[in-house]
Design an enzyme around this catalytic site. Structure first.
Site, PDB file in Angstrom:
ATOM      1  N   THR A  97       0.945  -1.193  -0.008  1.00 39.27           N
ATOM      2  CA  THR A  97       0.072   0.001   0.048  1.00 39.27           C
ATOM      3  C   THR A  97       0.823   1.192  -0.199  1.00 39.27           C
ATOM      4  OG1 THR A  97      -1.729  -1.143   1.250  1.00 39.27           O
ATOM      5  CG2 THR A  97      -1.743   1.199   1.128  1.00 39.27           C
ATOM      6  N   LYS A 172      -7.725   1.145  -2.794  1.00 37.61           N
ATOM      7  CA  LYS A 172      -7.070   0.684  -1.723  1.00 37.61           C
ATOM      8  C   LYS A 172      -7.332   2.050  -0.538  1.00 37.61           C
ATOM      9  CE  LYS A 172      -5.394  -1.490   2.015  1.00 37.61           C
ATOM     10  NZ  LYS A 172      -3.987  -2.328   2.091  1.00 37.61           N
ATOM     11  N   LYS A 240      -0.310   5.724   8.232  1.00 42.09           N
ATOM     12  CA  LYS A 240       0.695   5.742   7.008  1.00 42.09           C
ATOM     13  C   LYS A 240      -0.392   5.951   5.831  1.00 42.09           C
ATOM     14  CE  LYS A 240       2.025   2.308   4.655  1.00 42.09           C
ATOM     15  NZ  LYS A 240       1.678   1.499   3.692  1.00 42.09           N
TER      16      LYS A 240
END
Length: 292
Positions: A97, A172, A240
């Protein structure tokens, strides 16, 4: 069956690479910490390499699942990077990701070298990786995706091409936005029930069968009520990911007020020492605020 390389053997990559061996592929692995590569060899066979370039040499597909933008650049670029070892026509599949920006940057490098590139972040957590039941959201040229999809199938419950390079990472980000709101909502519901003197388990038994039901409720409510958070997807990693969501929203003009708020709640959890706790620890934050 194909000759493959897999870069990154963390909690996700370790079982994913194992599924590729079980599917009959020839797999060479690389991990920044050699001990993890040795443990993987003990469990699955195959072979390991000292650099991404060595792992990628002769591979038809190179899969990666590392930590962040900088980690991905490090395994892709330079004399010891994967791109230096891949032959023309090989396809790089990134399961990390990362930001859509670094995805497009690296895809451009890959294209200049005659390589295919598919961004293919995953959802389903460690349990999904271990069971080979991940949701894989992909971006890339149709031909590159069509070539890679049968390989990805070794650990996918569902795999779909959403659009061109970067579309997988944007999807995502949408996934993480949805999760952040769901976990905060679940935390508040359980906290509300507790403060009213109700049995949280009884409440969930009923409401989970109606419109409030979700994966988070089914898989996290018991550990939340038990104050158990030393498992699952870490708050540090979620922050993150949410940083990627918020930056991308700034670039596209999307409004994410709830996501921005929940990101600050996760910052509070980090200050509590919970950076490695599961994302469901938002519930612990509410208990801490009320002194429970």
């Amino acid at each position: 069956m194909a000759k493959l390389a897999f870069l990154g053997l963390g909690v996700m990559g370790f079982p994913m690479a194992g599924h590729l061996v079980a599917a009959g592929h020839e797999v060479t692995v690389y991990n920044r910490t050699p001990a993890k590569a040795e443990a993987w060899l003990d469990a699955h066979g195959g072979r390991s390499a000292a650099t991404p370039q060595e792992a990628a040499a002769g591979a038809e597909f190179v899969m990666a699942c590392v930590g962040n933008d900088d980690d991905l650049r490090a395994v892709c670029l330079g004399e010891t990077g994967a791109f230096a070892g891949m032959g023309k026509g090989a396809v790089f599949v990134d399961h990390t990701t990362v930001s859509p920006g670094v995805t497009r940057e690296l895809a451009a490098h890959a294209g200049e070298a005659g390589l295919g590139y598919v961004d293919a972040p995953v959802s389903g957590g460690q349990a999904g990786a271990e069971k080979g039941q991940l949701s894989v959201m992909c971006g890339g040229a149709e031909a590159d995706y069509a070539a890679a999809e049968p390989v990805i199938a070794a650990y996918a419950k569902i795999c779909r091409r959403i659009g061109e390079v970067g579309a997988g990472q944007v999807t995502k980000a949408a996934n993480q936005i949805a999760i952040a709101g769901l976990v905060q909502g679940l935390s508040e519901a359980l906290h509300f029930a507790e403060k009213a003197g109700l049995d949280g388990r009884a409440v969930v038994e009923v409401i989970s069968q109606g419109a409030a039901g979700s994966w988070q409720m089914e898989n996290r409510y018991e550990t939340m009520l038990d104050d158990a958070f030393e498992h699952g997807f870490a708050v540090d990693w979620m922050r993150k990911d949410l940083a990627i969501c918020l930056k991308t929203a700034d670039e596209t003009g999307a409004s994410l007020p709830v996501t921005a708020l929940v990101d600050q709640f996760y910052k509070d959890v980090q200050k509590m020492g919970g950076g490695r706790w599961d994302t469901s620890s938002l519930f612990k934050r509410l208990r801490r605020i009320d002194g429970d």
